[in-house]
Write an enzyme that holds these catalytic residues in place. Structure first.
Site, PDB file in Angstrom:
ATOM      1  N   ARG A   1       0.401  10.453   0.806  1.00 61.93           N
ATOM      2  CA  ARG A   1       0.775  11.475   1.791  1.00 61.93           C
ATOM      3  C   ARG A   1       1.921  12.342   1.311  1.00 61.93           C
ATOM      4  NH1 ARG A   1       0.354   7.523   7.117  1.00 61.93           N
ATOM      5  NH2 ARG A   1      -1.636   6.692   6.400  1.00 61.93           N
TER       6      ARG A   1
ATOM      7  N   LYS B   1     -10.859  -1.904   6.264  1.00 59.86           N
ATOM      8  CA  LYS B   1      -9.645  -1.665   7.047  1.00 59.86           C
ATOM      9  C   LYS B   1     -10.127  -1.253   8.437  1.00 59.86           C
ATOM     10  CE  LYS B   1      -6.031   1.889   7.318  1.00 59.86           C
ATOM     11  NZ  LYS B   1      -4.876   2.420   6.580  1.00 59.86           N
TER      12      LYS B   1
ATOM     13  N   GLU C   1       0.855  -1.197   0.000  1.00 58.20           N
ATOM     14  CA  GLU C   1       0.000   0.000   0.000  1.00 58.20           C
ATOM     15  C   GLU C   1       0.887   1.241   0.000  1.00 58.20           C
ATOM     16  OE1 GLU C   1      -2.913   0.382   3.226  1.00 58.20           O
ATOM     17  OE2 GLU C   1      -2.691   2.562   3.105  1.00 58.20           O
TER      18      GLU C   1
END
Ligand code: 3PG
Length: 219
Positions: free
Chosen positions: A55, A139, A51
């Site tokens: 950011r 998640k 993943e």
């Protein structure tokens, strides 16, 4: 009003991705040139589902580079907050999208998108919102701060069909406790890509962390 539901084939797609590895490294790439070596170290160590978080400014370019260099890896784009970012992830070649929390807009977009989404939840009510749209895989974030293993155990009674990828505060010492739960598919975390190792370009060190996790937590 909920007029459209996620098809169950989407749940199966996520299951086949999550079945490839019990540990999902969550990676933040600060320098584009680190993207491929970091991803290669993780894949060589035995973790082929990755993943990349949105950011940093170079995150989408990093995904495109990894996609090209490592066609065997399954690449998720994480920290997706809006449908616009979801679309950018699709265009960069993401195999799946991960969100820290979920909005109605994301749930709706996920139904239309060709790329499956793992929406973030931290409570029963949040799972129930996703459930209404047909989502069954989530998640669980932030896992440790939201009650960890005990919370997930409690989820399993009312939410029997739901499965989770807990992330947030997970490391080599507590991952096994989560993976022992029936409603946990895999665990995610940043512990496999410490900033110090990336900054030092210590790709062997990252490969070793991945290898340890792959050996210890295999399906
Ligand atoms: C995430 O976005 O999944 C988290 O930042 C990962 O949490 P961790 O740093 O505690 O592993």
């Amino acid at each position: 009003m909920i007029d459209k539901q996620l098809p169950s084939t989407r749940t199966a797609e996520l299951d086949s991705i999550c079945l490839k590895a019990e540990v999902l490294p969550v990676i933040t790439i600060e320098r584009l040139e680190d993207a491929v070596p970091v991803a290669r170290a993780l894949v060589d160590g035995g973790l082929q589902v990755l993943e990349i978080t949105l950011r940093t400014a170079c995150a989408l370019d990093a995904v495109a580079r990894i996609r090209e260099a490592l066609p065997g890896a399954s690449i998720g784009v994480g920290t997706v907050l809006t449908p616009a970012q979801y679309r950018q992830a699709e265009q960069a070649g993401a195999d799946f999208v991960v969100t820290p929390g979920a909005t109605e807009a994301l749930y709706r977009y996920g139904i239309e998108s060709p790329v499956p989404m793992l929406p973030g939840v931290a409570s029963v009510s949040e799972v129930m919102t996703g459930w209404q749209y047909g989502y069954r895989r989530f998640k669980f974030f932030p896992a440790e701060a939201s009650g960890g293993v005990a919370t997930l155990k409690a989820f399993s009674a009312p939410l029997a069909e739901a499965r989770f990828c807990p992330t947030g505060g997970i490391n080599v010492d507590n991952a096994g406790d989560y993976l022992a739960l029936d409603n946990v598919m895999c665990v995610g975390g940043t512990w496999l890509t410490p900033k110090a190792l990336i900054d030092a370009e210590d790709w062997d060190g990252i490969r070793e962390l991945a290898r340890q996790a792959a050996d210890r937590f295999h399906h």
